[in-house]
Design a protein around this motif. Structure first.
Motif, PDB file in Angstrom:
ATOM      1  N   GLY A  22       0.813  -1.201   0.000  1.00 28.51           N
ATOM      2  CA  GLY A  22       0.000   0.000   0.000  1.00 28.51           C
ATOM      3  C   GLY A  22       0.851   1.257   0.000  1.00 28.51           C
ATOM      4  N   SER A  23       0.179   2.387   0.115  1.00 30.02           N
ATOM      5  CA  SER A  23       0.868   3.678   0.170  1.00 30.02           C
ATOM      6  C   SER A  23      -0.012   4.671   0.901  1.00 30.02           C
ATOM      7  CB  SER A  23       1.162   4.183  -1.242  1.00 30.02           C
ATOM      8  OG  SER A  23      -0.036   4.625  -1.856  1.00 30.02           O
ATOM      9  N   ASN A  24       0.613   5.775   1.316  1.00 26.57           N
ATOM     10  CA  ASN A  24      -0.152   6.827   1.999  1.00 26.57           C
ATOM     11  C   ASN A  24      -1.268   7.375   1.130  1.00 26.57           C
ATOM     12  OD1 ASN A  24       1.369   6.607   4.281  1.00 26.57           O
ATOM     13  ND2 ASN A  24       2.530   8.487   3.982  1.00 26.57           N
ATOM     14  N   GLY A  25      -1.127   7.227  -0.178  1.00 29.85           N
ATOM     15  CA  GLY A  25      -2.138   7.736  -1.092  1.00 29.85           C
ATOM     16  C   GLY A  25      -3.405   6.912  -1.129  1.00 29.85           C
ATOM     17  N   ILE A  26      -3.365   5.711  -0.581  1.00 28.99           N
ATOM     18  CA  ILE A  26      -4.565   4.874  -0.489  1.00 28.99           C
ATOM     19  C   ILE A  26      -5.234   5.199   0.836  1.00 28.99           C
ATOM     20  CG2 ILE A  26      -5.489   2.538  -0.390  1.00 28.99           C
ATOM     21  CD1 ILE A  26      -3.004   1.673  -2.026  1.00 28.99           C
ATOM     22  N   LYS A  27      -6.464   5.691   0.761  1.00 26.12           N
ATOM     23  CA  LYS A  27      -7.178   6.164   1.945  1.00 26.12           C
ATOM     24  C   LYS A  27      -8.309   5.204   2.286  1.00 26.12           C
ATOM     25  CE  LYS A  27      -6.214  10.883   0.509  1.00 26.12           C
ATOM     26  NZ  LYS A  27      -6.814  12.130   0.009  1.00 26.12           N
ATOM     27  N   ILE A  28      -8.250   4.665   3.502  1.00 25.01           N
ATOM     28  CA  ILE A  28      -9.277   3.738   3.966  1.00 25.01           C
ATOM     29  C   ILE A  28     -10.039   4.390   5.118  1.00 25.01           C
ATOM     30  CG2 ILE A  28      -9.732   1.448   4.921  1.00 25.01           C
ATOM     31  CD1 ILE A  28      -7.049   0.583   3.620  1.00 25.01           C
ATOM     32  N   ALA A  29     -11.327   4.582   4.916  1.00 27.25           N
ATOM     33  CA  ALA A  29     -12.164   5.175   5.961  1.00 27.25           C
ATOM     34  C   ALA A  29     -12.664   4.081   6.893  1.00 27.25           C
ATOM     35  CB  ALA A  29     -13.340   5.919   5.352  1.00 27.25           C
ATOM     36  N   VAL A  30     -12.431   4.266   8.174  1.00 28.31           N
ATOM     37  CA  VAL A  30     -12.920   3.354   9.197  1.00 28.31           C
ATOM     38  C   VAL A  30     -14.120   4.038   9.843  1.00 28.31           C
ATOM     39  CG1 VAL A  30     -12.370   2.102  11.321  1.00 28.31           C
ATOM     40  CG2 VAL A  30     -10.615   2.400   9.544  1.00 28.31           C
ATOM     41  N   ILE A 113     -20.563   7.737   5.810  1.00 26.65           N
ATOM     42  CA  ILE A 113     -20.223   7.226   4.474  1.00 26.65           C
ATOM     43  C   ILE A 113     -20.053   8.392   3.499  1.00 26.65           C
ATOM     44  CG2 ILE A 113     -21.088   5.904   2.499  1.00 26.65           C
ATOM     45  CD1 ILE A 113     -22.501   4.067   4.602  1.00 26.65           C
ATOM     46  N   LEU A 114     -20.986   9.325   3.520  1.00 15.93           N
ATOM     47  CA  LEU A 114     -20.907  10.488   2.631  1.00 15.93           C
ATOM     48  C   LEU A 114     -19.644  11.294   2.905  1.00 15.93           C
ATOM     49  CD1 LEU A 114     -24.631  11.698   2.697  1.00 15.93           C
ATOM     50  CD2 LEU A 114     -23.504  10.282   0.955  1.00 15.93           C
ATOM     51  N   PHE A 115     -19.330  11.495   4.182  1.00 14.80           N
ATOM     52  CA  PHE A 115     -18.116  12.224   4.557  1.00 14.80           C
ATOM     53  C   PHE A 115     -16.883  11.516   4.015  1.00 14.80           C
ATOM     54  CE2 PHE A 115     -14.435  12.616   7.303  1.00 14.80           C
ATOM     55  CZ  PHE A 115     -14.253  13.989   7.364  1.00 14.80           C
ATOM     56  N   ALA A 116     -16.840  10.192   4.182  1.00 20.68           N
ATOM     57  CA  ALA A 116     -15.677   9.422   3.740  1.00 20.68           C
ATOM     58  C   ALA A 116     -15.461   9.547   2.239  1.00 20.68           C
ATOM     59  CB  ALA A 116     -15.850   7.958   4.138  1.00 20.68           C
ATOM     60  N   VAL A 117     -16.542   9.463   1.480  1.00 19.91           N
ATOM     61  CA  VAL A 117     -16.430   9.618   0.024  1.00 19.91           C
ATOM     62  C   VAL A 117     -15.883  10.996  -0.314  1.00 19.91           C
ATOM     63  CG1 VAL A 117     -17.694   9.711  -2.157  1.00 19.91           C
ATOM     64  CG2 VAL A 117     -18.284   7.970  -0.455  1.00 19.91           C
ATOM     65  N   ASP A 118     -16.464  12.023   0.287  1.00 18.15           N
ATOM     66  CA  ASP A 118     -16.055  13.389  -0.007  1.00 18.15           C
ATOM     67  C   ASP A 118     -14.641  13.693   0.492  1.00 18.15           C
ATOM     68  OD1 ASP A 118     -18.513  13.740  -1.212  1.00 18.15           O
ATOM     69  OD2 ASP A 118     -19.401  14.801   0.500  1.00 18.15           O
ATOM     70  N   ALA A 119     -14.160  12.927   1.474  1.00 20.45           N
ATOM     71  CA  ALA A 119     -12.798  13.093   1.991  1.00 20.45           C
ATOM     72  C   ALA A 119     -11.770  12.341   1.147  1.00 20.45           C
ATOM     73  CB  ALA A 119     -12.731  12.624   3.451  1.00 20.45           C
ATOM     74  N   GLY A 120     -12.233  11.662   0.108  1.00 23.44           N
ATOM     75  CA  GLY A 120     -11.308  11.003  -0.805  1.00 23.44           C
ATOM     76  C   GLY A 120     -11.005   9.552  -0.502  1.00 23.44           C
ATOM     77  N   ALA A 121     -11.843   8.900   0.290  1.00 25.50           N
ATOM     78  CA  ALA A 121     -11.606   7.489   0.604  1.00 25.50           C
ATOM     79  C   ALA A 121     -11.639   6.629  -0.652  1.00 25.50           C
ATOM     80  CB  ALA A 121     -12.652   6.986   1.605  1.00 25.50           C
ATOM     81  N   ASN A 122     -10.743   5.654  -0.699  1.00 24.30           N
ATOM     82  CA  ASN A 122     -10.770   4.637  -1.755  1.00 24.30           C
ATOM     83  C   ASN A 122     -11.599   3.439  -1.317  1.00 24.30           C
ATOM     84  OD1 ASN A 122      -7.654   5.796  -1.723  1.00 24.30           O
ATOM     85  ND2 ASN A 122      -8.593   5.737  -3.747  1.00 24.30           N
ATOM     86  N   VAL A 123     -11.580   3.188  -0.007  1.00 22.24           N
ATOM     87  CA  VAL A 123     -12.299   2.065   0.591  1.00 22.24           C
ATOM     88  C   VAL A 123     -12.980   2.574   1.851  1.00 22.24           C
ATOM     89  CG1 VAL A 123     -12.104  -0.253   1.607  1.00 22.24           C
ATOM     90  CG2 VAL A 123     -10.562   0.421  -0.256  1.00 22.24           C
TER      91      VAL A 123
END
Length: 194
Positions: A22-30, A113-123
């Motif tokens: 992985g990399s820092n550029g991959i954003k996973i929202a928990v 979920i909406l926040f995570a999408v708008d924050a740039g989450a990939n997952v």
């Protein structure tokens, strides 16, 4: 003991890590009870999040579940402490939707979920759920899907084959738990939606 760490081998993580960790550029929202951002396993990889329980920007975990989940997802590698996560170089977006009793509302989950999408989450990871469907959550999951965000959710731990949401939604990857012999864990839900 090896029997206690069977999952990485079962999903062939060492093979995958030959290609990437992985990399820092991959954003996973928990999307959970929050994340303890100061935990050394996540050093330098926790991005700004949001707390939909207290409506502020401090998504600190006050129950422990979200931090536990974040560790499985992204605990650091080769740091001499704890364990290693599936994606040890990935960034975490902490989204608190569950309170100090690990309870929440569908509206908070949808907002998360909406926040995570708008924050740039990939997952987006949702290790939460219930037996009743929610249109507001289904709409939020659809929003994630049309923005090419993968949504993963727990199938539940009540030993049932009844639909468990949001894992049972068509646009969600529903994940159950297995034992070290790859059979169903006794408390895990099971069924068509897994």
């Amino acid at each position: 003991p090896q029997r206690q760490v069977y999952a990485p081998g079962m999903i062939e993580l060492p093979w995958a890590w030959n290609y990437t960790m992985g990399s820092n550029g991959i954003k996973i929202a928990v999307v959970d009870s929050g994340v303890l951002a100061t935990h050394p396993e996540f050093a330098g990889r926790v991005l700004p999040g949001y707390d939909f329980v207290n409506n502020d920007t401090d998504a600190t975990d006050d129950f422990g579940h979200g931090t536990h989940v974040a560790g499985i997802i992204a605990a650091g590698a080769n740091n001499g402490i704890g364990m290693v996560g599936v994606c040890p170089n990935c960034s975490i977006i902490p989204v608190k939707v569950l309170n100090e009793s690990n309870q929440g509302t569908w509206s908070a989950v949808a907002a998360g979920i909406l926040f995570a999408v708008d924050a740039g989450a990939n997952v987006i990871n949702l290790s939460l759920g219930g037996s009743t469907d929610s249109q507001v959550v289904a709409d939020a999951v659809h929003y994630a899907t049309v923005h090419n965000v993968l949504v993963v959710a727990a199938a539940g731990n009540v030993r049932s084959n009844e639909p468990f949401y949001p894992a049972a939604l068509d646009e969600v990857v529903g994940v159950a738990a297995t034992r070290n012999d790859d059979t169903n864990w006794s408390l895990s839900n099971y069924g068509y939606f897994v």
